[in-house]
Write an enzyme that holds these catalytic residues in place. Sequence first.
Site, PDB file in Angstrom:
ATOM      1  N   ASP A 153       0.877  -1.169   0.000  1.00 18.94           N
ATOM      2  CA  ASP A 153       0.000   0.000   0.000  1.00 18.94           C
ATOM      3  C   ASP A 153       0.916   1.220   0.000  1.00 18.94           C
ATOM      4  O   ASP A 153       2.145   1.093  -0.078  1.00 18.94           O
ATOM      5  CB  ASP A 153      -0.951  -0.011   1.219  1.00 18.94           C
ATOM      6  CG  ASP A 153      -2.282   0.684   0.897  1.00 18.94           C
ATOM      7  OD1 ASP A 153      -2.244   1.873   0.545  1.00 18.94           O
ATOM      8  OD2 ASP A 153      -3.332   0.027   0.972  1.00 18.94           O
ATOM      9  N   HIS A 165      -2.848   3.277  -4.596  1.00 23.25           N
ATOM     10  CA  HIS A 165      -2.239   2.839  -3.333  1.00 23.25           C
ATOM     11  C   HIS A 165      -0.827   2.306  -3.567  1.00 23.25           C
ATOM     12  O   HIS A 165      -0.455   1.246  -3.054  1.00 23.25           O
ATOM     13  CB  HIS A 165      -3.124   1.782  -2.646  1.00 23.25           C
ATOM     14  CG  HIS A 165      -4.368   2.363  -2.044  1.00 23.25           C
ATOM     15  ND1 HIS A 165      -4.343   3.210  -0.943  1.00 23.25           N
ATOM     16  CD2 HIS A 165      -5.679   2.249  -2.380  1.00 23.25           C
ATOM     17  CE1 HIS A 165      -5.586   3.571  -0.622  1.00 23.25           C
ATOM     18  NE2 HIS A 165      -6.410   3.026  -1.491  1.00 23.25           N
ATOM     19  N   GLU A 197      -9.819   2.942  -5.142  1.00 22.85           N
ATOM     20  CA  GLU A 197      -9.375   4.311  -4.850  1.00 22.85           C
ATOM     21  C   GLU A 197      -8.172   4.756  -5.691  1.00 22.85           C
ATOM     22  O   GLU A 197      -7.127   5.093  -5.155  1.00 22.85           O
ATOM     23  CB  GLU A 197      -9.046   4.433  -3.349  1.00 22.85           C
ATOM     24  CG  GLU A 197     -10.250   4.137  -2.470  1.00 22.85           C
ATOM     25  CD  GLU A 197      -9.949   4.201  -0.971  1.00 22.85           C
ATOM     26  OE1 GLU A 197     -10.780   4.755  -0.242  1.00 22.85           O
ATOM     27  OE2 GLU A 197      -8.894   3.699  -0.541  1.00 22.85           O
TER      28      GLU A 197
HETATM   29  C1  ACM Z   1     -10.869  -0.189   0.781  1.00 21.64           C
HETATM   30  O1  ACM Z   1     -11.309  -0.169   1.938  1.00 21.64           O
HETATM   31  N1  ACM Z   1     -10.254   0.877   0.277  1.00 21.64           N
HETATM   32  C2  ACM Z   1     -10.987  -1.366  -0.047  1.00 21.64           C
END
Ligand code: ACM
Length: 510
Positions: free
Chosen positions: A186, A247, A311
């Site tokens: 991440d 991410h 995201e």
């Molecule tokens: C998430 O909680 N961004 C998958």
Amino acid sequence: MTVSSANRMRKTKRNMIPLPNRIIESDETIKISGTTQWMVADNEPDANSVIAYLQSQFKILETLYSPLATENQRTYRIEFRKRAQPIESEEEYTIKLQHEVGLIEAYSRNGFFYAAQTLLQLLEVDLHESGSWSLPIVELADAPRFPWRGMHLDVSRHFYTVAEVKRFLNYLARYKFNRFHWHLTDDHGWRIESKRYPRLTEIGAWRTDALGNRYGGFYTREEIEEVVAYAETLCITVVPEIELPGHSRAALAAYPELGCTGVVQPVPTEWGVFEDVYCSGKEATFEFLTTILDEVIELFPGQYIHIGGDECPKVRWKQCPHCHARMKSEGIDSFEELQSYFVHRIVKHLQERGKQAIGWDEILEGGLAQSAIVMSWRGVAGGIAAVEAGHQAIMSPTSHCYFDYYQGPRETEPEAFPNDLPLARVYEFDPFPPELSLEQSKSILGGQGNVWTERIPNWSHLEYMLFPRITAMAEALWTKPERRDYADFMKRVEQEIPIWQQRRISFRKP
Ligand code: ACM
Ligand code: ZN
């Protein structure tokens, strides 16, 4: 299953969680001792490995409570018998304990293993109460409601050691989960060693805050193998997650040329979603990601690889000449479609290597390759849309599955993500949405609890966020809805609490 007239139904079940789907229990008991005979037909390695596991757990129970008696005991025999065909589920099992002998039947190693977990739960509640190694005379037939019973752990925001991850797996095993979703990369840290890209862990595994404190860690390839092998003994499939295209700041800190701008930035220390993501125009991005995924495939024998997909801001792509050139050459009109192009390439790469990709529900945007599985987190709408479009889905909505949310009144709880998930709400979780037909529901593989760790800095805090909610999730994924009852569940949680105390697990008192 037949009801023996000598046995009567007990009103209060013992501490079994998740509640087995059929159970006839009596007040009579039998004694287990060091002379107990575990009988297995030849050529049944599945049963043999589970018996070895049971005996290793008995050693732990002996140190926690009292030793098994070996003298002056009547020998009890428990036979493990393999079923030729499953009746309801490949993971089913039955336990029948009579006065002289016991019989455990299952179709698979998972089935034998869950029988063992049930025996261990039954044993430990009595060991705790009376120090006696006894089991009830019981008939029990059990099978899970869902094949995907998952828990996720984010080791990027905060790092957890191999020993801690193994403890996490022990908890999953006790409550009959069979998937460990390991969120290995991440923005805030890259946690898996790469042969080809060493800077990922030299640079990307570490972050330094404004005060100069360095934080981080990673797993070597040997450590990953150790965890995967350990999970295998617990009948748990490890599902690694390599996040893309968003991410990805930790990876970009190590290899900035994989971003659109090439700007060198450190691994961030502030939580959030970042605009710098992998460039979808540069071939180097795909060379990097497919190489990493090939290395991941070497380490994880399971069928599934999670590729994130959530995201991903499009800010950099919109300004990037490489991304624009890609859109032109591929005839792509929108940035959602560009994301879809990105995800498609990765899904195809995995498919060619016999692996199934899983992604968060954003991977539906712009069209999704058919073989990919959708993990629905922004509610259940993504899961429903996925099934309607012919995909399989796993339900993991924030409303019921986010264990980084508050469990109780915010003023009395440690800081958590500013949202609420009390125990009772986890218990209400049902992965089948009423919108889907019975036929469509078959494409819902199950559900999963997620432990994001921005606000979970250490192991005891992690346990506190898990317990007792993990037990509610376990029951939601295993036990049939008509068997579930919150008041009854809470009684069983009360019986489980002394066992957590004995094992020094930190938990929130419900
Ligand atoms: C998430 O909680 N961004 C998958
Ligand atoms: Zn770009």
